[in-house]
Design a protein around this motif. Structure first.
Motif, PDB file in Angstrom:
ATOM      1  N   ALA A  50       3.428  -9.308  -7.462  1.00 18.33           N
ATOM      2  CA  ALA A  50       2.590  -9.226  -6.362  1.00 18.33           C
ATOM      3  C   ALA A  50       3.086  -8.087  -5.201  1.00 18.33           C
ATOM      4  CB  ALA A  50       2.265 -10.659  -5.711  1.00 18.33           C
ATOM      5  N   LYS A  51       4.680  -8.485  -5.099  1.00 18.32           N
ATOM      6  CA  LYS A  51       5.413  -7.731  -4.050  1.00 18.32           C
ATOM      7  C   LYS A  51       5.267  -6.236  -4.488  1.00 18.32           C
ATOM      8  CE  LYS A  51       8.242 -11.165  -2.590  1.00 18.32           C
ATOM      9  NZ  LYS A  51       9.583 -11.965  -2.529  1.00 18.32           N
ATOM     10  N   VAL A  52       5.398  -6.121  -5.909  1.00 15.51           N
ATOM     11  CA  VAL A  52       5.379  -4.720  -6.222  1.00 15.51           C
ATOM     12  C   VAL A  52       4.049  -3.783  -6.057  1.00 15.51           C
ATOM     13  CG1 VAL A  52       5.481  -3.309  -8.504  1.00 15.51           C
ATOM     14  CG2 VAL A  52       7.356  -4.952  -8.106  1.00 15.51           C
TER      15      VAL A  52
ATOM     16  N   LYS B  37       0.736  -0.062  -3.463  1.00 14.71           N
ATOM     17  CA  LYS B  37      -0.423   0.405  -2.770  1.00 14.71           C
ATOM     18  C   LYS B  37      -0.120   1.136  -1.404  1.00 14.71           C
ATOM     19  CE  LYS B  37      -3.585  -3.306  -4.170  1.00 14.71           C
ATOM     20  NZ  LYS B  37      -4.299  -4.330  -4.178  1.00 14.71           N
ATOM     21  N   LYS B  38       0.845   0.566  -0.646  1.00 10.69           N
ATOM     22  CA  LYS B  38       1.192   1.195   0.605  1.00 10.69           C
ATOM     23  C   LYS B  38       1.764   2.484   0.185  1.00 10.69           C
ATOM     24  CE  LYS B  38       2.288  -3.155   2.858  1.00 10.69           C
ATOM     25  NZ  LYS B  38       3.463  -3.976   3.382  1.00 10.69           N
ATOM     26  N   LYS B  39       2.223   2.767  -0.680  1.00 11.57           N
ATOM     27  CA  LYS B  39       3.145   4.195  -1.135  1.00 11.57           C
ATOM     28  C   LYS B  39       1.880   5.069  -2.070  1.00 11.57           C
ATOM     29  CE  LYS B  39       7.751   2.993  -1.507  1.00 11.57           C
ATOM     30  NZ  LYS B  39       8.683   3.863  -0.998  1.00 11.57           N
ATOM     31  N   LYS B  40       0.971   4.473  -1.959  1.00 18.15           N
ATOM     32  CA  LYS B  40      -0.251   5.158  -2.943  1.00 18.15           C
ATOM     33  C   LYS B  40       0.296   5.745  -4.196  1.00 18.15           C
ATOM     34  CE  LYS B  40      -2.803   6.132   1.283  1.00 18.15           C
ATOM     35  NZ  LYS B  40      -3.028   6.967   2.198  1.00 18.15           N
ATOM     36  N   LEU B  41       0.922   4.586  -4.918  1.00 19.05           N
ATOM     37  CA  LEU B  41       1.526   5.070  -6.380  1.00 19.05           C
ATOM     38  C   LEU B  41       1.020   4.034  -7.239  1.00 19.05           C
ATOM     39  CD1 LEU B  41       5.170   5.829  -5.359  1.00 19.05           C
ATOM     40  CD2 LEU B  41       3.402   7.580  -6.149  1.00 19.05           C
ATOM     41  N   PRO B  42       0.808   4.338  -8.415  1.00 28.49           N
ATOM     42  CA  PRO B  42       0.432   3.338  -9.505  1.00 28.49           C
ATOM     43  C   PRO B  42       1.888   2.833  -9.741  1.00 28.49           C
ATOM     44  CG  PRO B  42       0.137   5.595 -10.443  1.00 28.49           C
ATOM     45  CD  PRO B  42       0.734   5.821  -9.048  1.00 28.49           C
ATOM     46  N   LYS B  43       1.789   1.465  -9.960  1.00 25.28           N
ATOM     47  CA  LYS B  43       2.845   0.413 -10.280  1.00 25.28           C
ATOM     48  C   LYS B  43       3.929   0.973 -11.121  1.00 25.28           C
ATOM     49  CE  LYS B  43       0.507  -3.453 -11.727  1.00 25.28           C
ATOM     50  NZ  LYS B  43      -0.916  -3.270 -11.542  1.00 25.28           N
TER      51      LYS B  43
END
Length: 196
Positions: free
Chosen positions: A164-166, A171-177
């Motif tokens: 969940a933290k990842v 999302k904030k960095k606008k990157l895929p996990k």
């Protein structure tokens, strides 16, 4: 012609072969660069510059170049002439899991020449031959074949709270996990190697 992603490609050649196959090596570099790849090679160091060096000084030159090749997506090793230096470089790069294409010129008498085209999934290694006329096609073919084998999939099981933290940070960095996790690992590996 399919356009492949731009890669950093290493070209490992023997210093003895650089004179004999200079035209072919330059053609390889020119073709790869024309396709948008960055080519890491050792052409600035010649056999004439190496011979006056002591053996420990030569080893330092070799190891420095092998370390540069570690940063490549793929290494092409030209093996038309037998070379301890290229053999050691192949061994060095294999222990680091680097994908390798071994090329030899048709008719060179290389021990790889009789094999023709061969690919090992276990070793992530390919062997092929070229002639003066087929250099562009062979390079395009081996890159097209190797490209899907360059990335490896690895499954990780996360505790739900950590995942969940990842997801929040990604999302904030606008990157895929997966990209965010890979960046974290790459940064940690870089920091670890700098602190050694």
């Amino acid at each position: 012609m399919t356009q492949h992603k731009n890669m950093k490609i290493g070209l490992l050649t023997s210093y003895r072969a650089q004179k004999q196959f200079e035209k072919q090596f330059k053609q390889m570099v020119a073709h790869l660069e024309k396709r948008g790849h960055i080519v890491v090679h050792n052409f600035e160091m010649s056999l004439e510059k190496l011979l006056p060096l002591t053996y420990p000084q030569r080893e330092k030159v070799f190891l420095s170049f092998y370390e540069k090749l570690e940063g490549c997506d793929l290494v092409i090793a030209e093996c038309s002439l037998q070379s301890t230096q290229v053999g050691f470089g192949l061994s060095y790069l294999r222990t680091r899991g680097k994908p390798i294409v071994i090329l030899s010129k048709k008719g060179s008498g290389s021990e790889f020449a009789t094999v023709g085209e061969l690919y090992s999934t276990v070793e992530n290694m390919m062997i092929d031959e070229y002639s003066d006329e087929t250099i562009p096609r062979v390079l395009d073919d081996v890159i097209a074949f190797m490209e899907p084998h360059l990335d490896k999939r690895f499954t990780i099981i996360f505790p739900a709270s950590l995942l969940a933290k990842v997801e929040d940070v990604a999302k904030k960095k606008k990157l895929p996990k997966a990209v965010y996790i890979r960046q974290l690992i790459e940064k940690d590996l870089k920091d670890s190697s700098e602190n050694q």
